[in-house]
Design a protein around this motif. Sequence first.
Motif, PDB file in Angstrom:
ATOM      1  N   GLU A   1       2.481  31.639  44.303  1.00 22.13           N
ATOM      2  CA  GLU A   1       2.255  32.791  45.184  1.00 22.13           C
ATOM      3  C   GLU A   1       2.757  34.076  44.533  1.00 22.13           C
ATOM      4  O   GLU A   1       2.074  35.105  44.572  1.00 22.13           O
ATOM      5  N   GLU A   2       3.933  34.017  43.924  1.00 18.35           N
ATOM      6  CA  GLU A   2       4.462  35.187  43.228  1.00 18.35           C
ATOM      7  C   GLU A   2       3.575  35.543  42.032  1.00 18.35           C
ATOM      8  O   GLU A   2       3.344  36.723  41.749  1.00 18.35           O
ATOM      9  N   ALA A   3       3.084  34.507  41.340  1.00 21.56           N
ATOM     10  CA  ALA A   3       2.200  34.736  40.201  1.00 21.56           C
ATOM     11  C   ALA A   3       0.922  35.442  40.645  1.00 21.56           C
ATOM     12  O   ALA A   3       0.441  36.361  39.965  1.00 21.56           O
ATOM     13  N   ALA A   4       0.376  35.036  41.777  1.00 18.52           N
ATOM     14  CA  ALA A   4      -0.842  35.654  42.292  1.00 18.52           C
ATOM     15  C   ALA A   4      -0.618  37.134  42.611  1.00 18.52           C
ATOM     16  O   ALA A   4      -1.493  37.969  42.362  1.00 18.52           O
ATOM     17  N   VAL A   5       0.546  37.459  43.142  1.00 11.94           N
ATOM     18  CA  VAL A   5       0.871  38.862  43.428  1.00 11.94           C
ATOM     19  C   VAL A   5       0.920  39.669  42.131  1.00 11.94           C
ATOM     20  O   VAL A   5       0.384  40.778  42.046  1.00 11.94           O
ATOM     21  N   GLU A   6       1.536  39.086  41.097  1.00 10.23           N
ATOM     22  CA  GLU A   6       1.654  39.789  39.812  1.00 10.23           C
ATOM     23  C   GLU A   6       0.304  39.979  39.141  1.00 10.23           C
ATOM     24  O   GLU A   6       0.016  41.042  38.609  1.00 10.23           O
ATOM     25  N   ILE A   7      -0.542  38.950  39.154  1.00  6.89           N
ATOM     26  CA  ILE A   7      -1.837  39.088  38.490  1.00  6.89           C
ATOM     27  C   ILE A   7      -2.724  40.069  39.262  1.00  6.89           C
ATOM     28  O   ILE A   7      -3.471  40.846  38.657  1.00  6.89           O
TER      29      ILE A   7
ATOM     30  N   LEU B   1       1.753  38.667  31.900  1.00  5.44           N
ATOM     31  CA  LEU B   1       2.639  37.660  31.311  1.00  5.44           C
ATOM     32  C   LEU B   1       3.651  37.178  32.340  1.00  5.44           C
ATOM     33  O   LEU B   1       3.947  35.979  32.409  1.00  5.44           O
ATOM     34  N   LYS B   2       4.151  38.085  33.154  1.00 10.47           N
ATOM     35  CA  LYS B   2       5.083  37.675  34.215  1.00 10.47           C
ATOM     36  C   LYS B   2       4.391  36.691  35.157  1.00 10.47           C
ATOM     37  O   LYS B   2       4.987  35.686  35.555  1.00 10.47           O
TER      38      LYS B   2
ATOM     39  N   ARG C   1      -5.151  45.460  39.281  1.00 10.32           N
ATOM     40  CA  ARG C   1      -5.265  46.809  39.849  1.00 10.32           C
ATOM     41  C   ARG C   1      -4.914  47.864  38.804  1.00 10.32           C
ATOM     42  O   ARG C   1      -5.541  48.918  38.732  1.00 10.32           O
ATOM     43  N   LEU C   2      -3.892  47.572  37.996  1.00 10.80           N
ATOM     44  CA  LEU C   2      -3.438  48.539  36.995  1.00 10.80           C
ATOM     45  C   LEU C   2      -4.438  48.717  35.864  1.00 10.80           C
ATOM     46  O   LEU C   2      -4.628  49.823  35.371  1.00 10.80           O
TER      47      LEU C   2
END
Length: 143
Positions: free
Chosen positions: A115-121, A103-104, A126-127
């Motif tokens: 770019e930040e969204a790609a890091v979060e997804i 969601l973030k 991974r989780l």
Amino acid sequence: MLPEEKQAIEQRGPDNVDAYNLYLMARSYWLTGNGGDPRQQEAIERLTRRAVDLDPGYAQAWALLAVAQSSLHRVHVRAGDGGQAALDRALVLNPDLAEARALKAKMLADVGRHEEAAVEIAAALRLDPESYEVNVSRRLHQL
């Protein structure tokens, strides 16, 4: 003990069975309902609010509350923070909650922070690579 087994034991579930049942009802509405209907999102919001009232430490319920509030804000133009406070609470309670990280990512993508969204997804995948919510978010937002 396998790392996956250790992680499953360490992850905090709900302390209150009624909160868990409310969360399951809300999640069922989310998975089977019509996301374009504000009544569905309002029902999810009511159920998850009650769940977190019963168990304030229930990160998954906070995350689903954030999903409903985000939809009500974004799609149905309801005032408020769009679920940001509920999402922040979920992530404080469990920074490794894949659904909250997804969601973030969505919220970041919605404001052009791709770019930040790609890091979060990527972190969410991974989780919990099998998570329905994470994979839907990834596909919907091309992350």
